[in-house]
Design a protein around this motif. Structure first.
Motif, PDB file in Angstrom:
ATOM      1  N   GLU A   1     -17.171   0.425  12.228  1.00 58.12           N
ATOM      2  CA  GLU A   1     -16.789  -0.959  11.898  1.00 58.12           C
ATOM      3  C   GLU A   1     -16.704  -1.247  10.397  1.00 58.12           C
ATOM      4  O   GLU A   1     -16.244  -2.319   9.989  1.00 58.12           O
ATOM      5  N   THR A   2     -17.146  -0.319   9.548  1.00 57.43           N
ATOM      6  CA  THR A   2     -17.350  -0.681   8.138  1.00 57.43           C
ATOM      7  C   THR A   2     -16.079  -0.993   7.342  1.00 57.43           C
ATOM      8  O   THR A   2     -16.110  -1.922   6.524  1.00 57.43           O
ATOM      9  N   PRO A   3     -14.952  -0.290   7.512  1.00 62.33           N
ATOM     10  CA  PRO A   3     -13.783  -0.695   6.726  1.00 62.33           C
ATOM     11  C   PRO A   3     -13.329  -2.120   7.037  1.00 62.33           C
ATOM     12  O   PRO A   3     -12.870  -2.838   6.142  1.00 62.33           O
ATOM     13  N   VAL A   4     -13.479  -2.509   8.288  1.00 60.64           N
ATOM     14  CA  VAL A   4     -13.109  -3.875   8.675  1.00 60.64           C
ATOM     15  C   VAL A   4     -14.058  -4.884   8.033  1.00 60.64           C
ATOM     16  O   VAL A   4     -13.626  -5.914   7.496  1.00 60.64           O
ATOM     17  N   LEU A   5     -15.358  -4.591   8.066  1.00 59.38           N
ATOM     18  CA  LEU A   5     -16.328  -5.475   7.438  1.00 59.38           C
ATOM     19  C   LEU A   5     -16.103  -5.551   5.932  1.00 59.38           C
ATOM     20  O   LEU A   5     -16.185  -6.628   5.332  1.00 59.38           O
ATOM     21  N   ARG A   6     -15.822  -4.408   5.326  1.00 52.90           N
ATOM     22  CA  ARG A   6     -15.567  -4.387   3.878  1.00 52.90           C
ATOM     23  C   ARG A   6     -14.434  -5.325   3.503  1.00 52.90           C
ATOM     24  O   ARG A   6     -14.479  -6.015   2.468  1.00 52.90           O
ATOM     25  N   ASP A   7     -13.403  -5.358   4.328  1.00 47.25           N
ATOM     26  CA  ASP A   7     -12.244  -6.201   4.045  1.00 47.25           C
ATOM     27  C   ASP A   7     -12.418  -7.625   4.528  1.00 47.25           C
ATOM     28  O   ASP A   7     -11.465  -8.411   4.544  1.00 47.25           O
ATOM     29  N   ASN A   8     -13.640  -7.955   4.946  1.00 50.15           N
ATOM     30  CA  ASN A   8     -13.987  -9.324   5.354  1.00 50.15           C
ATOM     31  C   ASN A   8     -13.194  -9.793   6.558  1.00 50.15           C
ATOM     32  O   ASN A   8     -12.898 -10.970   6.721  1.00 50.15           O
ATOM     33  N   SER A   9     -12.832  -8.839   7.417  1.00 52.12           N
ATOM     34  CA  SER A   9     -12.216  -9.191   8.693  1.00 52.12           C
ATOM     35  C   SER A   9     -13.323  -9.271   9.733  1.00 52.12           C
ATOM     36  O   SER A   9     -14.080  -8.317   9.916  1.00 52.12           O
ATOM     37  N   GLN A  10     -13.437 -10.394  10.396  1.00 54.37           N
ATOM     38  CA  GLN A  10     -14.597 -10.640  11.237  1.00 54.37           C
ATOM     39  C   GLN A  10     -14.249 -10.878  12.701  1.00 54.37           C
ATOM     40  O   GLN A  10     -15.089 -11.307  13.489  1.00 54.37           O
ATOM     41  N   THR A  11     -13.020 -10.552  13.102  1.00 57.90           N
ATOM     42  CA  THR A  11     -12.624 -10.830  14.472  1.00 57.90           C
ATOM     43  C   THR A  11     -13.023  -9.684  15.395  1.00 57.90           C
ATOM     44  O   THR A  11     -13.006  -8.515  15.003  1.00 57.90           O
ATOM     45  N   PRO A  12     -13.398 -10.004  16.627  1.00 55.94           N
ATOM     46  CA  PRO A  12     -13.780  -8.945  17.567  1.00 55.94           C
ATOM     47  C   PRO A  12     -12.706  -7.890  17.776  1.00 55.94           C
ATOM     48  O   PRO A  12     -13.007  -6.715  17.982  1.00 55.94           O
ATOM     49  N   GLY A  13     -11.439  -8.299  17.712  1.00 51.34           N
ATOM     50  CA  GLY A  13     -10.374  -7.334  17.936  1.00 51.34           C
ATOM     51  C   GLY A  13     -10.334  -6.251  16.881  1.00 51.34           C
ATOM     52  O   GLY A  13     -10.146  -5.073  17.189  1.00 51.34           O
ATOM     53  N   THR A  14     -10.507  -6.623  15.618  1.00 47.92           N
ATOM     54  CA  THR A  14     -10.476  -5.624  14.554  1.00 47.92           C
ATOM     55  C   THR A  14     -11.738  -4.767  14.563  1.00 47.92           C
ATOM     56  O   THR A  14     -11.691  -3.584  14.204  1.00 47.92           O
ATOM     57  N   LEU A  15     -12.852  -5.328  14.971  1.00 51.48           N
ATOM     58  CA  LEU A  15     -14.106  -4.579  15.018  1.00 51.48           C
ATOM     59  C   LEU A  15     -14.176  -3.636  16.216  1.00 51.48           C
ATOM     60  O   LEU A  15     -14.881  -2.633  16.191  1.00 51.48           O
ATOM     61  N   ALA A  16     -13.432  -3.950  17.255  1.00 50.15           N
ATOM     62  CA  ALA A  16     -13.538  -3.179  18.497  1.00 50.15           C
ATOM     63  C   ALA A  16     -13.071  -1.736  18.322  1.00 50.15           C
ATOM     64  O   ALA A  16     -13.617  -0.819  18.948  1.00 50.15           O
ATOM     65  N   ALA A  17     -12.058  -1.518  17.493  1.00 46.60           N
ATOM     66  CA  ALA A  17     -11.581  -0.144  17.300  1.00 46.60           C
ATOM     67  C   ALA A  17     -12.667   0.733  16.706  1.00 46.60           C
ATOM     68  O   ALA A  17     -12.825   1.896  17.078  1.00 46.60           O
ATOM     69  N   GLY A  18     -13.426   0.177  15.768  1.00 52.24           N
ATOM     70  CA  GLY A  18     -14.542   0.923  15.214  1.00 52.24           C
ATOM     71  C   GLY A  18     -15.643   1.136  16.231  1.00 52.24           C
ATOM     72  O   GLY A  18     -16.279   2.198  16.259  1.00 52.24           O
ATOM     73  N   GLU A  19     -15.874   0.137  17.068  1.00 48.23           N
ATOM     74  CA  GLU A  19     -16.882   0.279  18.113  1.00 48.23           C
ATOM     75  C   GLU A  19     -16.502   1.400  19.078  1.00 48.23           C
ATOM     76  O   GLU A  19     -17.372   2.134  19.575  1.00 48.23           O
ATOM     77  N   TYR A  20     -15.206   1.550  19.342  1.00 49.80           N
ATOM     78  CA  TYR A  20     -14.747   2.647  20.199  1.00 49.80           C
ATOM     79  C   TYR A  20     -15.175   3.997  19.618  1.00 49.80           C
ATOM     80  O   TYR A  20     -15.582   4.908  20.352  1.00 49.80           O
ATOM     81  N   GLY A  21     -15.065   4.121  18.294  1.00 45.90           N
ATOM     82  CA  GLY A  21     -15.458   5.368  17.660  1.00 45.90           C
ATOM     83  C   GLY A  21     -16.890   5.744  17.959  1.00 45.90           C
ATOM     84  O   GLY A  21     -17.189   6.912  18.245  1.00 45.90           O
ATOM     85  N   ALA A  22     -17.784   4.767  17.889  1.00 39.16           N
ATOM     86  CA  ALA A  22     -19.196   5.036  18.150  1.00 39.16           C
ATOM     87  C   ALA A  22     -19.489   5.131  19.642  1.00 39.16           C
ATOM     88  O   ALA A  22     -20.264   5.991  20.072  1.00 39.16           O
ATOM     89  N   ARG A  23     -18.878   4.263  20.432  1.00 38.38           N
ATOM     90  CA  ARG A  23     -19.209   4.147  21.858  1.00 38.38           C
ATOM     91  C   ARG A  23     -18.628   5.285  22.699  1.00 38.38           C
ATOM     92  O   ARG A  23     -19.309   5.825  23.594  1.00 38.38           O
ATOM     93  N   VAL A  24     -17.390   5.666  22.423  1.00 35.07           N
ATOM     94  CA  VAL A  24     -16.684   6.639  23.260  1.00 35.07           C
ATOM     95  C   VAL A  24     -16.438   7.957  22.528  1.00 35.07           C
ATOM     96  O   VAL A  24     -16.701   9.041  23.049  1.00 35.07           O
ATOM     97  N   ALA A  25     -15.908   7.864  21.301  1.00 35.99           N
ATOM     98  CA  ALA A  25     -15.424   9.064  20.629  1.00 35.99           C
ATOM     99  C   ALA A  25     -16.548  10.000  20.194  1.00 35.99           C
ATOM    100  O   ALA A  25     -16.452  11.217  20.394  1.00 35.99           O
ATOM    101  N   VAL A  26     -17.605   9.459  19.599  1.00 32.64           N
ATOM    102  CA  VAL A  26     -18.669  10.334  19.103  1.00 32.64           C
ATOM    103  C   VAL A  26     -19.318  11.144  20.224  1.00 32.64           C
ATOM    104  O   VAL A  26     -19.470  12.368  20.093  1.00 32.64           O
ATOM    105  N   PRO A  27     -19.704  10.542  21.351  1.00 36.07           N
ATOM    106  CA  PRO A  27     -20.245  11.385  22.432  1.00 36.07           C
ATOM    107  C   PRO A  27     -19.257  12.448  22.900  1.00 36.07           C
ATOM    108  O   PRO A  27     -19.644  13.586  23.184  1.00 36.07           O
ATOM    109  N   ARG A  28     -17.984  12.083  22.964  1.00 32.74           N
ATOM    110  CA  ARG A  28     -16.957  13.042  23.364  1.00 32.74           C
ATOM    111  C   ARG A  28     -16.882  14.192  22.359  1.00 32.74           C
ATOM    112  O   ARG A  28     -16.795  15.374  22.734  1.00 32.74           O
TER     113      ARG A  28
END
Length: 309
Positions: free
Chosen positions: A55-82
């Motif tokens: 989520e950090t590049p989105v937070l850095r750019d001061n974007s606070q919407t769930p839609g922009t944060l969700a892609a980063g959450e996918y990285g941690a939630r799904v991609a890293v375990p995979r």
């Protein structure tokens, strides 16, 4: 025309040599390292890395919407375990460069990296653009990142990748002050080299990156900036295979950078599997973390912990 004694007021083509030469020499590539071979007689070194930005590049750019944060959450939630399952399947050590805020959001992920024997490296505090920071701010954020990753992982990182693959006028001084053994942000060679500061050796090893060997230029998507993926995964696989095969021919280093939120999607994850299978099918490969490559480079030795397969 502005006065020559005020270089900041001049166009670059008007700069005298005493302006442009110091800019070039501030951080420069020194002697090439690890040119005498790899551990256990390996033909090629392979260093796989992931920038776990989440989520950090989105937070850095001061974007606070769930839609922009969700892609980063996918990285941690799904991609890293995979990805961790795949690395375990192929017995591949990797280096995960992680912003401290990302680590604080996902502390279990840090524990999973450590438990699997992977390396954890610094990648800024909140994926800040370090080139826009004062020296004091860059030093404070980098030191805070080091302390945070040490607290969460139980080990102080020895390597760093700057968040945006660039150095400010202060970055090298900051790295030296904080005792980093290596950096992986610059692009002056295919293999490791020593960083020079104004022409003087620093003892800091550079493990160079390249946009060709990064998934972001091929797969990144920014909805309102017009940035769209343009290369099919099969095309990226072909490029990376050619990069690896070239490293084998030169007895060099194949370094690769990926981002869980990009490479972790199914159609892209499949090419990483194919790439690892291709490398695994090549004899004389030394799989290593970036720290292990840096240790060989710094010592000029051909022995360090790793495995030739």
């Amino acid at each position: 025309m502005p006065a020559a004694d005020d270089p900041t007021a001049l166009e670059p083509w008007q700069w005298p040599e005493d302006v442009w030469r110091p800019l070039v020499e501030q951080v420069r590539a020194g002697r090439p390292l690890a040119r005498d071979g790899w551990p256990e007689g390996a033909r090629v070194a392979v260093a796989i890395s992931f920038d776990s930005d989440h989520e950090t590049p989105v937070l850095r750019d001061n974007s606070q919407t769930p839609g922009t944060l969700a892609a980063g959450e996918y990285g941690a939630r799904v991609a890293v375990p995979r990805l961790l399952r795949l690395l375990a399947e192929y017995d591949v050590p990797a280096t995960f460069f992680m912003p401290a805020v990302s680590a604080l959001l996902h502390p279990d992920e840090v524990e999973a990296y450590v438990a699997a024997g992977h390396e954890l490296g610094v990648h800024g505090w909140i994926h800040e653009r370090n080139t826009l920071l004062s020296r004091d701010d860059e030093l404070e954020l980098t030191a805070r990142s080091l302390d945070t990753l040490q607290r969460l992982s139980g080990r102080r990182p020895v390597g760093i990748r700057t968040p945006s693959w660039d150095f400010s006028p202060h970055t090298l001084d900051v790295l030296r002050e904080l005792g980093f053994r290596y950096d992986s942000s610059l692009m002056a060679d295919d293999g490791p080299y020593e960083l020079l500061a104004d022409g003087s050796p620093t003892g800091v090893v550079e493990i160079p990156v390249e946009w060709i060997r990064d998934d972001a230029p091929y797969f990144a998507m920014v909805r309102y900036a017009g940035l769209r993926p343009y290369t099919p995964p099969a095309g990226v696989l072909d490029i990376w295979k050619r990069e690896f095969d070239g490293a084998v021919e030169e007895s060099g280093l194949f370094q690769l950078t990926m981002h869980p939120s990009l490479i972790g999607h199914r159609s892209r994850f499949s090419i990483l599997r194919e790439l690892l299978a291709h490398i695994r099918g090549t004899s004389g490969v030394w799989w290593a973390t970036h720290e292990q490559v840096a240790a060989v480079a710094a010592a000029g030795l051909t022995t360090t912990k790793g495995a030739t397969r």
